[in-house]
Scaffold this motif. Sequence first.
Motif, PDB file in Angstrom:
ATOM      1  N   TYR A  35      -3.715   4.726  -2.333  1.00 49.29           N
ATOM      2  CA  TYR A  35      -4.732   5.462  -1.598  1.00 49.29           C
ATOM      3  C   TYR A  35      -4.405   6.935  -1.812  1.00 49.29           C
ATOM      4  CZ  TYR A  35      -6.000   1.057   0.488  1.00 49.29           C
ATOM      5  OH  TYR A  35      -6.432  -0.242   0.666  1.00 49.29           O
ATOM      6  N   ALA A  36      -5.116   7.559  -2.747  1.00 44.53           N
ATOM      7  CA  ALA A  36      -4.835   8.953  -3.094  1.00 44.53           C
ATOM      8  C   ALA A  36      -5.584   9.894  -2.165  1.00 44.53           C
ATOM      9  CB  ALA A  36      -5.230   9.212  -4.543  1.00 44.53           C
ATOM     10  N   LEU A  37      -4.890  10.936  -1.746  1.00 47.00           N
ATOM     11  CA  LEU A  37      -5.485  11.983  -0.916  1.00 47.00           C
ATOM     12  C   LEU A  37      -5.401  13.307  -1.661  1.00 47.00           C
ATOM     13  CD1 LEU A  37      -4.042  11.394   2.676  1.00 47.00           C
ATOM     14  CD2 LEU A  37      -6.342  10.885   1.839  1.00 47.00           C
ATOM     15  N   THR A  38      -6.524  13.969  -1.783  1.00 44.50           N
ATOM     16  CA  THR A  38      -6.573  15.310  -2.351  1.00 44.50           C
ATOM     17  C   THR A  38      -7.053  16.232  -1.243  1.00 44.50           C
ATOM     18  OG1 THR A  38      -7.078  14.457  -4.556  1.00 44.50           O
ATOM     19  CG2 THR A  38      -7.620  16.769  -4.129  1.00 44.50           C
ATOM     20  N   PHE A  39      -6.323  17.313  -1.039  1.00 42.86           N
ATOM     21  CA  PHE A  39      -6.665  18.236   0.041  1.00 42.86           C
ATOM     22  C   PHE A  39      -7.282  19.510  -0.519  1.00 42.86           C
ATOM     23  CE2 PHE A  39      -3.257  15.605   1.767  1.00 42.86           C
ATOM     24  CZ  PHE A  39      -3.824  15.205   2.957  1.00 42.86           C
ATOM     25  N   LYS A  85       0.831  -1.201   0.000  1.00 37.78           N
ATOM     26  CA  LYS A  85       0.000   0.000   0.000  1.00 37.78           C
ATOM     27  C   LYS A  85       0.862   1.245   0.000  1.00 37.78           C
ATOM     28  CE  LYS A  85      -3.801  -1.982   2.699  1.00 37.78           C
ATOM     29  NZ  LYS A  85      -4.533  -1.842   3.976  1.00 37.78           N
ATOM     30  N   ALA A  86       0.374   2.278  -0.699  1.00 39.63           N
ATOM     31  CA  ALA A  86       1.038   3.575  -0.709  1.00 39.63           C
ATOM     32  C   ALA A  86      -0.004   4.683  -0.699  1.00 39.63           C
ATOM     33  CB  ALA A  86       1.921   3.726  -1.939  1.00 39.63           C
ATOM     34  N   VAL A  87       0.248   5.714   0.079  1.00 49.64           N
ATOM     35  CA  VAL A  87      -0.573   6.915   0.072  1.00 49.64           C
ATOM     36  C   VAL A  87       0.092   7.901  -0.875  1.00 49.64           C
ATOM     37  CG1 VAL A  87      -1.405   8.876   1.446  1.00 49.64           C
ATOM     38  CG2 VAL A  87      -1.435   6.562   2.420  1.00 49.64           C
ATOM     39  N   VAL A  88      -0.693   8.479  -1.762  1.00 54.63           N
ATOM     40  CA  VAL A  88      -0.176   9.477  -2.695  1.00 54.63           C
ATOM     41  C   VAL A  88      -0.959  10.774  -2.493  1.00 54.63           C
ATOM     42  CG1 VAL A  88       0.152  10.114  -5.121  1.00 54.63           C
ATOM     43  CG2 VAL A  88       0.456   7.726  -4.405  1.00 54.63           C
ATOM     44  N   ALA A  93     -10.954   7.983 -10.628  1.00 54.05           N
ATOM     45  CA  ALA A  93     -12.083   7.147 -11.051  1.00 54.05           C
ATOM     46  C   ALA A  93     -11.705   6.336 -12.288  1.00 54.05           C
ATOM     47  CB  ALA A  93     -13.309   8.019 -11.326  1.00 54.05           C
ATOM     48  N   GLU A  94     -11.043   6.986 -13.238  1.00 55.99           N
ATOM     49  CA  GLU A  94     -10.645   6.302 -14.474  1.00 55.99           C
ATOM     50  C   GLU A  94      -9.642   5.175 -14.211  1.00 55.99           C
ATOM     51  OE1 GLU A  94      -8.254   7.464 -18.519  1.00 55.99           O
ATOM     52  OE2 GLU A  94      -9.754   8.890 -17.788  1.00 55.99           O
ATOM     53  N   LEU A  95      -8.726   5.389 -13.264  1.00 61.60           N
ATOM     54  CA  LEU A  95      -7.706   4.385 -12.952  1.00 61.60           C
ATOM     55  C   LEU A  95      -8.146   3.426 -11.837  1.00 61.60           C
ATOM     56  CD1 LEU A  95      -4.489   6.611 -13.105  1.00 61.60           C
ATOM     57  CD2 LEU A  95      -5.336   5.020 -14.848  1.00 61.60           C
ATOM     58  N   ASN A  96      -9.364   3.627 -11.333  1.00 63.31           N
ATOM     59  CA  ASN A  96      -9.895   2.797 -10.253  1.00 63.31           C
ATOM     60  C   ASN A  96      -9.001   2.838  -9.010  1.00 63.31           C
ATOM     61  OD1 ASN A  96     -11.946   1.193  -9.205  1.00 63.31           O
ATOM     62  ND2 ASN A  96     -10.862  -0.699  -9.704  1.00 63.31           N
ATOM     63  N   ILE A  97      -8.623   4.051  -8.629  1.00 64.91           N
ATOM     64  CA  ILE A  97      -7.753   4.275  -7.473  1.00 64.91           C
ATOM     65  C   ILE A  97      -8.602   4.772  -6.310  1.00 64.91           C
ATOM     66  CG2 ILE A  97      -5.942   5.803  -6.558  1.00 64.91           C
ATOM     67  CD1 ILE A  97      -4.637   5.683  -9.332  1.00 64.91           C
ATOM     68  N   PHE A 117       0.316  14.457 -10.535  1.00 63.53           N
ATOM     69  CA  PHE A 117      -0.126  13.499 -11.559  1.00 63.53           C
ATOM     70  C   PHE A 117       1.040  12.591 -11.951  1.00 63.53           C
ATOM     71  CE2 PHE A 117      -0.699  12.268 -16.028  1.00 63.53           C
ATOM     72  CZ  PHE A 117      -1.932  11.645 -15.965  1.00 63.53           C
ATOM     73  N   THR A 118       2.221  13.174 -12.053  1.00 65.04           N
ATOM     74  CA  THR A 118       3.417  12.406 -12.408  1.00 65.04           C
ATOM     75  C   THR A 118       3.719  11.361 -11.344  1.00 65.04           C
ATOM     76  OG1 THR A 118       4.306  14.285 -13.645  1.00 65.04           O
ATOM     77  CG2 THR A 118       5.883  12.592 -12.949  1.00 65.04           C
ATOM     78  N   ILE A 119       3.679  11.749 -10.077  1.00 67.49           N
ATOM     79  CA  ILE A 119       4.021  10.806  -9.005  1.00 67.49           C
ATOM     80  C   ILE A 119       2.918   9.761  -8.825  1.00 67.49           C
ATOM     81  CG2 ILE A 119       3.143  12.069  -6.979  1.00 67.49           C
ATOM     82  CD1 ILE A 119       6.547  10.337  -7.221  1.00 67.49           C
ATOM     83  N   LEU A 120       1.664  10.137  -9.045  1.00 70.14           N
ATOM     84  CA  LEU A 120       0.573   9.165  -8.984  1.00 70.14           C
ATOM     85  C   LEU A 120       0.784   8.072 -10.036  1.00 70.14           C
ATOM     86  CD1 LEU A 120      -2.428   8.646  -7.760  1.00 70.14           C
ATOM     87  CD2 LEU A 120      -3.115   9.468 -10.005  1.00 70.14           C
ATOM     88  N   ASN A 121       1.126   8.480 -11.235  1.00 70.28           N
ATOM     89  CA  ASN A 121       1.344   7.506 -12.302  1.00 70.28           C
ATOM     90  C   ASN A 121       2.574   6.650 -12.055  1.00 70.28           C
ATOM     91  OD1 ASN A 121      -0.649   7.588 -14.663  1.00 70.28           O
ATOM     92  ND2 ASN A 121      -0.444   9.713 -14.009  1.00 70.28           N
ATOM     93  N   LYS A 122       3.605   7.213 -11.424  1.00 72.62           N
ATOM     94  CA  LYS A 122       4.785   6.416 -11.058  1.00 72.62           C
ATOM     95  C   LYS A 122       4.382   5.308 -10.095  1.00 72.62           C
ATOM     96  CE  LYS A 122       9.332   6.935  -8.776  1.00 72.62           C
ATOM     97  NZ  LYS A 122       9.469   5.560  -8.532  1.00 72.62           N
ATOM     98  N   ALA A 123       3.624   5.664  -9.072  1.00 72.46           N
ATOM     99  CA  ALA A 123       3.176   4.669  -8.088  1.00 72.46           C
ATOM    100  C   ALA A 123       2.252   3.639  -8.740  1.00 72.46           C
ATOM    101  CB  ALA A 123       2.468   5.368  -6.927  1.00 72.46           C
ATOM    102  N   HIS A 124       1.423   4.105  -9.657  1.00 72.37           N
ATOM    103  CA  HIS A 124       0.498   3.201 -10.347  1.00 72.37           C
ATOM    104  C   HIS A 124       1.277   2.181 -11.192  1.00 72.37           C
ATOM    105  CE1 HIS A 124      -2.915   1.562 -12.257  1.00 72.37           C
ATOM    106  NE2 HIS A 124      -3.266   2.535 -13.043  1.00 72.37           N
TER     107      HIS A 124
END
Length: 137
Positions: A30-34, A4-7, A52-56, A16-23
């Motif tokens: 587990y993505a967090l948007t503040f 598991k990783a929190v992004v 939603a598109e990446l089912n994250i 977006f770049t780091i989310l895709n790296k983790a993906h």
Amino acid sequence: MTEKAVVIYSGGMDSFTILNKAHREGLEIYALTFDYGQKHSKEIEFARNVCAELNINHRIIDITAINQLISNSSLTSDVEIPEGHYADDNMKSTMVPNRNMILLSLAIGYAVDIGASKVYYGAHSGDHSIYPDCRPE
């Protein structure tokens, strides 16, 4: 079992770049948007759509209460956001003091709670001149 990783994912290009790296690494993300009252809140909708598109797994967390203490940034106040290069002196008004450290602290607490072993966030190294929390040290 997948790691598991929190992004921390704002919906902007750095996160977006780091989310895709983790993906791509195959992590259970587990993505967090503040929402801290930022004027560029359209990024929150981008984050929602991408996850939603990446089912994250994605959570949008309202932390606008921090503006009761930190209120002088043009990103979160009635002050107009200046235009120009991030190295320009006028861009200092866009700094939200210690924002990244606040977000990281919340993300780390969430990671501990869900048993995630990693926390990712994408900071733009070119922002270091005006944003102290984008500096390597």
